[in-house]
Design an enzyme around this catalytic site. Structure first.
Site, PDB file in Angstrom:
ATOM      1  CB  CYS A  55     -56.885  43.995   0.799  1.00 25.22           C
ATOM      2  SG  CYS A  55     -55.296  43.913   1.625  1.00 25.22           S
TER       3      CYS A  55
HETATM    4  N1  COA Z   1     -44.026  40.453  19.108  1.00 25.35           N
HETATM    5  C1  COA Z   1     -44.323  40.747  20.391  1.00 25.35           C
HETATM    6  N2  COA Z   1     -45.016  41.837  20.760  1.00 25.35           N
HETATM    7  C2  COA Z   1     -45.408  42.676  19.776  1.00 25.35           C
HETATM    8  C3  COA Z   1     -45.114  42.436  18.424  1.00 25.35           C
HETATM    9  C4  COA Z   1     -44.381  41.278  18.096  1.00 25.35           C
HETATM   10  N3  COA Z   1     -44.070  40.983  16.838  1.00 25.35           N
HETATM   11  N4  COA Z   1     -45.630  43.431  17.680  1.00 25.35           N
HETATM   12  C5  COA Z   1     -46.238  44.280  18.538  1.00 25.35           C
HETATM   13  N5  COA Z   1     -46.098  43.832  19.804  1.00 25.35           N
HETATM   14  C6  COA Z   1     -46.570  44.455  21.038  1.00 25.35           C
HETATM   15  C7  COA Z   1     -46.681  45.955  20.902  1.00 25.35           C
HETATM   16  O1  COA Z   1     -45.437  46.568  21.157  1.00 25.35           O
HETATM   17  C8  COA Z   1     -47.708  46.297  21.952  1.00 25.35           C
HETATM   18  O2  COA Z   1     -47.082  46.341  23.214  1.00 25.35           O
HETATM   19  P1  COA Z   1     -47.484  47.461  24.287  1.00 25.35           P
HETATM   20  O3  COA Z   1     -48.938  47.192  24.591  1.00 25.35           O
HETATM   21  O4  COA Z   1     -46.574  47.176  25.412  1.00 25.35           O
HETATM   22  O5  COA Z   1     -47.273  48.767  23.614  1.00 25.35           O
HETATM   23  C9  COA Z   1     -48.630  45.076  21.942  1.00 25.35           C
HETATM   24  O6  COA Z   1     -47.892  44.006  21.343  1.00 25.35           O
HETATM   25  C10 COA Z   1     -49.911  45.293  21.187  1.00 25.35           C
HETATM   26  O7  COA Z   1     -49.586  45.819  19.878  1.00 25.35           O
HETATM   27  P2  COA Z   1     -50.681  46.207  18.835  1.00 25.35           P
HETATM   28  O8  COA Z   1     -50.023  46.677  17.577  1.00 25.35           O
HETATM   29  O9  COA Z   1     -51.678  47.128  19.465  1.00 25.35           O
HETATM   30  O10 COA Z   1     -51.347  44.771  18.563  1.00 25.35           O
HETATM   31  P3  COA Z   1     -52.748  44.396  18.000  1.00 25.35           P
HETATM   32  O11 COA Z   1     -53.428  43.568  18.989  1.00 25.35           O
HETATM   33  O12 COA Z   1     -53.479  45.574  17.427  1.00 25.35           O
HETATM   34  O13 COA Z   1     -52.370  43.455  16.770  1.00 25.35           O
HETATM   35  C11 COA Z   1     -52.277  43.533  14.370  1.00 25.35           C
HETATM   36  C12 COA Z   1     -51.644  43.974  15.671  1.00 25.35           C
HETATM   37  C13 COA Z   1     -51.530  44.191  13.218  1.00 25.35           C
HETATM   38  C14 COA Z   1     -52.147  42.017  14.255  1.00 25.35           C
HETATM   39  C15 COA Z   1     -53.782  43.903  14.353  1.00 25.35           C
HETATM   40  O14 COA Z   1     -53.934  45.257  14.757  1.00 25.35           O
HETATM   41  C16 COA Z   1     -54.430  43.753  13.008  1.00 25.35           C
HETATM   42  O15 COA Z   1     -54.349  42.725  12.367  1.00 25.35           O
HETATM   43  N6  COA Z   1     -55.206  44.768  12.582  1.00 25.35           N
HETATM   44  C17 COA Z   1     -55.919  44.730  11.329  1.00 25.35           C
HETATM   45  C18 COA Z   1     -54.950  45.016  10.262  1.00 25.35           C
HETATM   46  C19 COA Z   1     -55.504  44.842   8.869  1.00 25.35           C
HETATM   47  O16 COA Z   1     -56.529  44.281   8.626  1.00 25.35           O
HETATM   48  N7  COA Z   1     -54.759  45.353   7.956  1.00 25.35           N
HETATM   49  C20 COA Z   1     -55.049  45.214   6.592  1.00 25.35           C
HETATM   50  C21 COA Z   1     -53.760  44.953   5.962  1.00 25.35           C
HETATM   51  S1  COA Z   1     -53.975  44.725   4.265  1.00 25.35           S
END
Ligand code: COA
Length: 381
Positions: free
Chosen positions: A155
């Site tokens: 990135c």
């Molecule tokens: N739809 C519905 N629920 C979902 C889901 C979806 N598509 N994907 C995950 N969930 C659920 C999970 O199962 C979890 O449920 P639980 O609490 O019952 O276990 C809950 O939502 C929270 O999941 P989590 O993965 O902890 O979500 P989050 O708030 O961390 O958001 C991201 C996920 C990926 C959006 C976030 O962590 C993020 O953007 N992080 C930074 C990533 C980044 O910058 N990466 C660089 C890439 S180049």
């Protein structure tokens, strides 16, 4: 000799997928998979898959839609991946083709002829082959002079590319360097993975970095830059030439990695990334501001990497010590999703027309590696 940013370019695919469309396709896949595996699920040997949810996606990430090169197959529950047919070697490769579209726009915006460019750097997360470099192919397509090479810092490829271009200019190897970021992120995304299927989109951006004495009158002085890396496995993609014939490979080149080889696609611990990268980036920006005698509050705008809206809000707050309004850290990921290295450049390209001479801003990337890059710019109009 100073290096400046003369212009930028942006190419956006024509098709876009809304969260609602994406979730509908994903949930159809879930129904299909659960019904095909009903006996194992009933016997407790397999876990049923769970629906995705459009509201969750927007709330967790800020993403509302994404532009894509190949829409229908991504939404087809029998495919769940873009279909990008292999081309004969005699035809331009798709990465070079989309990169050239952004590059031509950057050249036009600077009034620059291709032959006056003497280096091309393709800087992106996913290069479609080992060699010849996509950048050398682009040199041929565009008719630029000198030399060309590819580089990958995930990135942060664009900011590392800009700083590399600046180094080439200051060292006297080049006068005009085109940095291009073709990002076909959907091809490295596992659309069957509920945690990540919404994250990425496709795009190409270009930045023309030039010696100050040849740049157009209106340009961006680069007043400072800092690059950092710190190893982490929290964002990883194991695809590479050493593992392309793994036993599970189904032999379908375009489909490779999507059927059992999921670690050859994008994998992340999103929560850990969020927690670890926010302080790393805030520290980088604050220490560089101090280094250059810039009060962060004097930055008219921060064009941040576009991965997660909540993450950007938090970084901006840590840097400025207060809540920021959207003007100061503009968002494009609502429309584009995460486009890897291109994200901060799209934000810069789309949200910089209102800068007057002397206004300062910051282009800042962060992502896999970990890697982060900060490029401080000042408008010269
Ligand atoms: N739809 C519905 N629920 C979902 C889901 C979806 N598509 N994907 C995950 N969930 C659920 C999970 O199962 C979890 O449920 P639980 O609490 O019952 O276990 C809950 O939502 C929270 O999941 P989590 O993965 O902890 O979500 P989050 O708030 O961390 O958001 C991201 C996920 C990926 C959006 C976030 O962590 C993020 O953007 N992080 C930074 C990533 C980044 O910058 N990466 C660089 C890439 S180049």
């Amino acid at each position: 000799m100073k290096a400046v940013i003369s212009s930028t370019g942006l190419w956006t695919p024509k098709d876009s997928i809304s969260n609602a469309e994406l979730v509908e396709g994903f949930n159809a896949y879930v129904d299909k998979w659960n019904s095909e595996n009903a006996d194992e699920i009933a016997a407790g040997t397999k876990d049923a898959l769970t629906y995705s949810n459009a509201e969750f996606i927007e709330k967790a990430s800020g993403i509302k839609s994404r532009f894509v090169i190949s829409k229908a197959p991504i939404l087809d529950p029998n495919v769940m991946a873009p279909h990008i047919p292999a081309r004969p070697d005699s035809e331009p490769s798709i990465l070079a083709e989309i990169a050239a579209k952004a590059a031509v726009q950057a050249l036009e915006n600077a009034g620059r002829k291709a032959e006056d460019v003497d280096a091309v750097i393709v800087a992106c997360s996913n290069l479609q082959r080992g060699y010849p470099a996509i950048a050398v192919e682009m040199q041929d397509i565009l008719g630029t002079s000198g030399f060309a090479f590819d580089m990958n810092v995930a990135c942060s490829s664009a900011t590392f590319g800009i700083e590399t271009a600046r180094g080439l200019i200051m060292g006297g190897s080049a006068r005009s360097v085109l940095v291009v970021n073709p990002e076909i992120c959907t091809a490295h995304l596992n659309f069957k993975d509920r945690d990540a299927h919404f994250i990425f989109g496709d795009v190409a951006t270009a930045i023309l970095v030039e010696r100050e004495d040849m740049a157009p009158a209106s340009h961006w002085e680069i007043i400072g830059a800092k690059l950092v890396t710190q190893f982490s496995n929290n964002i990883r993609n194991n695809f590479g030439f050493l593992n392309h014939t793994a036993p599970e490979d189904d032999g379908l080149h375009g489909e490779r990695g999507r059927r059992g080889l999921t670690d050859k696609l994008f994998v992340q611990n999103g929560r850990s990334v969020f927690k670890e990268v926010v302080p790393l980036v805030a520290k980088l920006i604050n220490s560089e501001c101090a280094e250059h005698g810039i009060d962060p509050n004097d930055l008219k705008r921060m064009w941040l990497h576009q991965a997660n809206l909540n993450m950007n809000v938090l970084i901006a707050k840590k840097v400025l010590g207060k809540d920021v309004d959207i003007e100061q850290a503009p968002v494009v990921l609502d429309e584009y999703a995460n486009t890897s290295s291109a994200g901060s450049i799209i934000a810069f390209h789309k949200h910089s027309d209102d800068f007057d001479t002397g206004d300062t801003g910051l282009i800042c990337s962060f992502g896999a590696g970990y890697s982060a890059g900060a490029i401080f710019v000042r408008k010269v109009a």
